[in-house]
Design an enzyme around this catalytic site. Structure first.
Site, PDB file in Angstrom:
ATOM      1  CE1 TYR A   1      -4.420   0.852   0.005  1.00  0.00           C
ATOM      2  CE2 TYR A   1      -3.630   2.645   1.395  1.00  0.00           C
ATOM      3  CZ  TYR A   1      -4.617   2.086   0.600  1.00  0.00           C
ATOM      4  OH  TYR A   1      -5.798   2.762   0.394  1.00  0.00           O
TER       5      TYR A   1
ATOM      6  CB  SER B   1       8.552  35.557 -29.912  1.00  0.00           C
ATOM      7  OG  SER B   1       9.757  34.970 -29.447  1.00  0.00           O
TER       8      SER B   1
ATOM      9  CG  HIS C   1       8.103  -2.449 -13.216  1.00  0.00           C
ATOM     10  ND1 HIS C   1       8.464  -2.399 -14.537  1.00  0.00           N
ATOM     11  CD2 HIS C   1       9.102  -1.824 -12.554  1.00  0.00           C
ATOM     12  CE1 HIS C   1       9.616  -1.759 -14.658  1.00  0.00           C
ATOM     13  NE2 HIS C   1      10.038  -1.409 -13.458  1.00  0.00           N
TER      14      HIS C   1
HETATM   15  N1  LIG Z   1       5.077   4.310  -7.848  1.00  0.00           N
HETATM   16  C1  LIG Z   1       4.335   4.296  -8.956  1.00  0.00           C
HETATM   17  O1  LIG Z   1       3.500   5.162  -9.167  1.00  0.00           O
HETATM   18  C2  LIG Z   1       4.461   3.168  -9.958  1.00  0.00           C
HETATM   19  C3  LIG Z   1       4.026   3.370 -11.288  1.00  0.00           C
HETATM   20  C4  LIG Z   1       3.988   2.285 -12.167  1.00  0.00           C
HETATM   21  C5  LIG Z   1       4.406   1.044 -11.716  1.00  0.00           C
HETATM   22  N2  LIG Z   1       4.860   0.883 -10.435  1.00  0.00           N
HETATM   23  C6  LIG Z   1       5.231  -0.455  -9.981  1.00  0.00           C
HETATM   24  O2  LIG Z   1       4.282  -0.843  -9.004  1.00  0.00           O
HETATM   25  C7  LIG Z   1       4.905  -1.659  -7.991  1.00  0.00           C
HETATM   26  C8  LIG Z   1       4.726  -1.009  -6.630  1.00  0.00           C
HETATM   27  O3  LIG Z   1       5.458   0.198  -6.634  1.00  0.00           O
HETATM   28  P1  LIG Z   1       5.237   1.334  -5.532  1.00  0.00           P
HETATM   29  O4  LIG Z   1       6.021   2.522  -5.989  1.00  0.00           O
HETATM   30  O5  LIG Z   1       3.799   1.503  -5.242  1.00  0.00           O
HETATM   31  O6  LIG Z   1       5.975   0.672  -4.288  1.00  0.00           O
HETATM   32  P2  LIG Z   1       6.434   1.323  -2.921  1.00  0.00           P
HETATM   33  O7  LIG Z   1       7.896   1.564  -2.940  1.00  0.00           O
HETATM   34  O8  LIG Z   1       5.571   2.499  -2.634  1.00  0.00           O
HETATM   35  O9  LIG Z   1       6.173   0.132  -1.894  1.00  0.00           O
HETATM   36  C9  LIG Z   1       4.934  -0.533  -1.822  1.00  0.00           C
HETATM   37  C10 LIG Z   1       4.767  -1.252  -0.513  1.00  0.00           C
HETATM   38  O10 LIG Z   1       5.793  -2.219  -0.294  1.00  0.00           O
HETATM   39  C11 LIG Z   1       5.880  -2.406   1.092  1.00  0.00           C
HETATM   40  N3  LIG Z   1       7.183  -2.986   1.429  1.00  0.00           N
HETATM   41  C12 LIG Z   1       8.402  -2.527   1.058  1.00  0.00           C
HETATM   42  N4  LIG Z   1       9.364  -3.322   1.581  1.00  0.00           N
HETATM   43  C13 LIG Z   1       8.728  -4.297   2.282  1.00  0.00           C
HETATM   44  C14 LIG Z   1       9.164  -5.412   3.032  1.00  0.00           C
HETATM   45  N5  LIG Z   1      10.461  -5.707   3.137  1.00  0.00           N
HETATM   46  N6  LIG Z   1       8.234  -6.189   3.628  1.00  0.00           N
HETATM   47  C15 LIG Z   1       6.908  -5.915   3.489  1.00  0.00           C
HETATM   48  N7  LIG Z   1       6.425  -4.882   2.780  1.00  0.00           N
HETATM   49  C16 LIG Z   1       7.329  -4.081   2.186  1.00  0.00           C
HETATM   50  C17 LIG Z   1       5.713  -1.019   1.680  1.00  0.00           C
HETATM   51  O11 LIG Z   1       5.178  -1.101   2.982  1.00  0.00           O
HETATM   52  C18 LIG Z   1       4.741  -0.358   0.721  1.00  0.00           C
HETATM   53  O12 LIG Z   1       3.435  -0.402   1.226  1.00  0.00           O
HETATM   54  C19 LIG Z   1       6.353  -1.788  -8.454  1.00  0.00           C
HETATM   55  O13 LIG Z   1       6.452  -2.929  -9.250  1.00  0.00           O
HETATM   56  C20 LIG Z   1       6.588  -0.544  -9.295  1.00  0.00           C
HETATM   57  O14 LIG Z   1       7.635  -0.658 -10.228  1.00  0.00           O
HETATM   58  C21 LIG Z   1       4.900   1.922  -9.557  1.00  0.00           C
HETATM   59 MG   LIG Z   2       9.113   2.552 -12.965  1.00  0.00          MG
END
Ligand SMILES: NC(=O)c1ccc[n+]([C@@H]2O[C@H](COP(=O)([O-])OP(=O)(O)OC[C@H]3O[C@@H](n4cnc5c(N)ncnc54)[C@H](O)[C@@H]3O)[C@@H](O)[C@H]2O)c1
Ligand SMILES: [Mg+2]
Ligand SMILES: CC(C)(O)[C@@H](O)C(=O)O
Ligand SMILES: [Mg+2]
Length: 347
Positions: free
Chosen positions: A38, A269, A123
């Site tokens: 989350y 411009s 991803h």
């Molecule tokens: N950030 C973006 O807007 C975005 C955009 C497109 C794709 N993505 C992809 O979506 C996926 C999620 O990315 P994100 O940026 O939302 O992730 P994030 O870095 O915000 O982390 C998501 C969650 O991972 C949990 N987490 C991290 N380490 C942990 C651990 N060791 N144990 C348990 N929980 C843990 C955190 O509590 C957090 O709720 C990835 O694959 C990313 O590449 C992200």
């Molecule tokens: Mg990315």
């Protein structure tokens, strides 16, 4: 699917008109969507799916983001669980943990991926670099991806504004024979506008290139270089910032976002047009070798490895926060704070 002409190249695109929300709901009506994580994408996708009428639960470890999930209306024991409980209950298990955590927690999650379930990513990272991440899904499950082309924060705000962020989608494994319907339904469910076909490999490599390049890394490098030169030559912070960033985001970027680069040029411009057309060549020639070097570093897996290594260190968060604070505290971005306050709508 619609066949659309992209600058002379035909690609297939799924549109909301062809794949309405009612159809998506019907396809996923018997599924329990378990959003694991989350952070940024987790809230955007989970809340949009819930608001669109899908059956969603969230899995999140205890801490700040767990509390955010509670504040967003997820109920402990009903719709909010530990990662393991959510993975067990979910029939579509969504890996929205950080890419490093997906790798670390793979041995924990994998036992819950029983035959007939679906594993979902946003991803291509974990699968494309499976030799480095160790994420190798069992053969008897579907493995799909919808990757929103933007921040999870924008996915949510654009949904609430009645707009939509476009996404790409891919299928890695189709054990059920129904993966295409599932992935398209999911993409529509999270609030995507249009869905572009891709593969895990193409998504992973283009995404890492984009965020390191023009979307984030290169833009900050370019803006800083110009700000510094203006400052070194006696221009005030406000003047340097206005001519480097503020005018770009407030006036010119909206113009090329709306009607293309030529439209933005046409609304400046003749002096600006002449100079910009003359200088785009030298900028292009200086930058292209850097982009080529970046792409090689991505495609060889070097960038993935750097990300895995740094994200796995125990002091990763502390160091990252220090780097972001240095950016925040720099003269350029402190100037930005004052300039933003001077936007009439912020008064
Ligand atoms: N950030 C973006 O807007 C975005 C955009 C497109 C794709 N993505 C992809 O979506 C996926 C999620 O990315 P994100 O940026 O939302 O992730 P994030 O870095 O915000 O982390 C998501 C969650 O991972 C949990 N987490 C991290 N380490 C942990 C651990 N060791 N144990 C348990 N929980 C843990 C955190 O509590 C957090 O709720 C990835 O694959 C990313 O590449 C992200
Ligand atoms: Mg990315
Ligand atoms: C939002 C981005 C940059 O498009 C995404 O790729 C990410 O990793 O956060
Ligand atoms: Mg991206």
């Amino acid at each position: 699917m619609a066949e659309l002409n992209f600058g002379g190249v035909i690609e297939t695109v799924m549109t909301r008109e062809e794949f309405p929300l009612e159809k998506a709901r019907e396809i996923l009506k018997n599924e329990t969507i378990a959003v694991l994580g989350y952070g940024v994408q987790g809230p955007g996708q989970a809340c949009n799916l819930r608001d669109n009428g899908f059956n969603v639960i969230v899995g999140q470890r205890q801490g700040k983001t767990y509390d955010k999930a509670v504040a967003d209306g997820w109920v402990p024991g009903e719709t909010l669980f530990s990662l393991e409980e959510a993975a067990e209950k979910g029939t579509i298990v969504c890996m929205l943990l950080s890419d490093a955590a997906q790798m670390q927690l793979w041995p924990t999650i994998k036992p819950y991926l029983t035959p007939g379930k679906t594993l979902y990513f946003s991803h291509g990272f974990a699968i494309n670099w499976s030799d480095r991440t160790g994420v190798v899904p069992p053969k008897d499950i579907d493995v799909i991806m919808v990757a929103p082309k933007g921040s999870g924060t924008s996915l949510r705000t654009m949904f609430l504004e009645g707009r939509g962020l476009n996404s790409s989608y891919a299928i890695y494994q189709d054990a059920s024979g129904k993966a295409l319907d599932k992935v398209l339904a999911f993409g529509i469910g999270i609030g995507s506008g249009y869905l572009f076909e891709t593969t895990f490999k193409r998504e992973a490599t283009s995404d890492l290139t984009g965020e390191r390049g023009s979307l984030m890394g290169a833009i900050q490098g370019l803006l800083l270089a110009q700000y510094e030169v203006l400052r070194e030559n006696g221009h005030t912070p406000s003047e340097a910032f206005n001519e480097t960033v503020e005018e770009l985001t407030q006036s010119l970027m909206p113009l090329f976002a709306k009607n293309g680069m030529d439209w933005m040029y046409a609304n400046c411009s003749t002096t600006a047009q002449r100079g910009a057309l003359d200088w785009m060549g030298p900028f292009h020639d200086a930058i292209k070798p850097v982009v080529q070097k970046l792409y090689q570093s991505v495609v060889t897996g070097n960038e993935a490895q750097i990300s895995i290594d740094s994200n796995s260190k125990p002091d990763y968060r502390v160091k990252l926060e220090a780097e972001l604070k240095a950016l925040h505290d720099s003269e350029m971005w402190r100037t930005a704070e004052t300039v933003r306050k001077l936007r009439p709508e912020n008064n």
